[in-house]
Design an enzyme around this catalytic site. Sequence first.
Site, PDB file in Angstrom:
ATOM      1  N   SER A 208     -57.124   8.603 -47.396  1.00  0.00           N
ATOM      2  CA  SER A 208     -56.871   7.756 -47.192  1.00  0.00           C
ATOM      3  C   SER A 208     -57.198   6.426 -45.860  1.00  0.00           C
ATOM      4  O   SER A 208     -57.890   5.846 -47.062  1.00  0.00           O
ATOM      5  CB  SER A 208     -56.355   8.241 -44.908  1.00  0.00           C
ATOM      6  OG  SER A 208     -55.032   7.740 -43.921  1.00  0.00           O
ATOM      7  N   GLU A 334     -45.329  10.421 -49.893  1.00  0.00           N
ATOM      8  CA  GLU A 334     -46.954   9.602 -48.578  1.00  0.00           C
ATOM      9  C   GLU A 334     -46.195   9.515 -47.769  1.00  0.00           C
ATOM     10  O   GLU A 334     -47.033   9.561 -46.401  1.00  0.00           O
ATOM     11  CB  GLU A 334     -47.572   8.796 -49.601  1.00  0.00           C
ATOM     12  CG  GLU A 334     -48.419   8.770 -50.773  1.00  0.00           C
ATOM     13  CD  GLU A 334     -50.017   9.455 -49.675  1.00  0.00           C
ATOM     14  OE1 GLU A 334     -50.344   9.535 -48.910  1.00  0.00           O
ATOM     15  OE2 GLU A 334     -50.744   9.363 -51.068  1.00  0.00           O
ATOM     16  N   HIS A 434     -48.418  13.295 -47.178  1.00  0.00           N
ATOM     17  CA  HIS A 434     -49.494  12.150 -47.071  1.00  0.00           C
ATOM     18  C   HIS A 434     -50.585  13.139 -46.638  1.00  0.00           C
ATOM     19  O   HIS A 434     -50.189  13.865 -45.562  1.00  0.00           O
ATOM     20  CB  HIS A 434     -49.180  11.140 -46.401  1.00  0.00           C
ATOM     21  CG  HIS A 434     -51.273  10.616 -45.357  1.00  0.00           C
ATOM     22  ND1 HIS A 434     -51.398   9.194 -46.770  1.00  0.00           N
ATOM     23  CD2 HIS A 434     -51.720  10.064 -44.909  1.00  0.00           C
ATOM     24  CE1 HIS A 434     -52.305   9.161 -46.655  1.00  0.00           C
ATOM     25  NE2 HIS A 434     -52.719   9.482 -45.323  1.00  0.00           N
TER      26      HIS A 434
END
Length: 514
Positions: A208, A334, A434
């Site tokens: 991320s 995601e 995610h």
Amino acid sequence: MLPRPVVCALLALAVLALAACGGPAPLDGTVRVEQGELRGLLDGDVLRFGDVPYAAPTPRWVPPRPPEPWTGVRDATGPGSRCPQTAAAPGVPHATAASTDEDCLTLDVTVPAGTTTDARLPVLVWLHGGGFSAGAGADYDPRRLARAGLVVVTVNYRLGPLGFLALPELSGSGAFGIQDQQAALVWVARNAAAFGGHPELVTLAGESAGADGVCAQLASPAAGGLFARAVMQSGGCGAANVVDVIGPGTGPVGDTWKALPVAEDMGETTADALGCDDGDDRLACLRALPVERLVGAPGYWSPAVGTPTLPRRPSDVLAQAPPVPVLAGTVRDEGILFTNAFLPTLDPSTFRTLLARAAGDRAREAGRAYAPGDRSPSRAWADVVTDRAYACPALTTYDRLAGRGPVFVYEFADTRAPSPFAAPAPDLADGVVHGAEVPYLFDLRPGPPLTAAQQGTATDLVAAWARFARTGDPGWPTWGDGGPVRTITAGAAADVPAAEFAAAHHCGLWADQT
């Protein structure tokens, strides 16, 4: 197979015998680095050294300073302080602890027990996620990766406005958190050997915002030569404005890679809101504020572009990036996390408005591609976010990086993977969110447990990441014309052509946005 206690006892005897015969000495819990001696902690089959300063205590909005020496033996048995952040950690619900400690430029080192001083193990440096506003290296327990034969370093770096404030009068604007990461890499290069690590075999990895940090280092002239491999998980070098993708209309202030004038405007607006008006003493006023007021300042704080640290957007300079092997990938769904956080109850009309705003003159085609059908509008919007912000920009990144060195690509698609975050709304709970691959590599603190079957997938992933750190090859086909994407599902993996991956994510619709 011998019982684990018997194996451990035999290994201990072997280490003692090696030392008695004049062989390389195993690390015994005390290590000397450039600043002085550290006393770590033997924790089962790993040895840990925590709260290790890679920079001196650093005033606000000053580049990180070289670490200071100490006398005696420094206690390194616990993690360092989290960099200042609020308790409501957006994007990292498993990391909810607040912090106001600005003396936070520390790292933790984890090595396999019994590592000898001349082992020259590969080193993996991990940059945590959290939207550049939350998280800490200590949230990730790298025991499994260390057991696979790696020296693992988890890093704290300045976050939010403390890491990324920009003002016209501020030297180093918008880049202090990126400079911190570089200082940590310099420290690793100078001290890895003390832990049995190979200073020239460093893999920089992150997920991320941590992956965005890896990309920043690929693009930063100051980071050249500081790492030999790169891992980018669910983030990196895409051109998409992720915040604007989530909620079209946000504008450039939501861009991960903010042009310096945009970042400076955001900094001036924040200073005004905090009562530090324009003038010669504005920076002094900000430096005098209680840290609690700064960490609560609204906005998406992220790296500024057009600075000595990041002269250009990473997506514009990938063709000149260091020729290092890259392992990169995304998670299949995601967008679920972000839609659940910001747009969990979309009605059909708002969904159509957002989609038209996103697709422009391709709105009719997008309407057909993302028609909710029996899904909720929010679930359909999550797919739009996945495709526009992650899957499709990633394909462009892979193609550009492949001209510089080998690239290995994956999509984590295990639908049984537990989310590291709070459970989404029921209509958003059918995907792979995610961050879902992170608990397969690290034990999160706290984090979801894995079933026996998931542990098997985790073993495969740890082995692939460790192999990549050692050799620059996880054991997969390299990315080239037509792919492939290594698709990882429960207990299995398959290599999918790039065209098939692109079609599944409707990348033809978003080709001009990646």
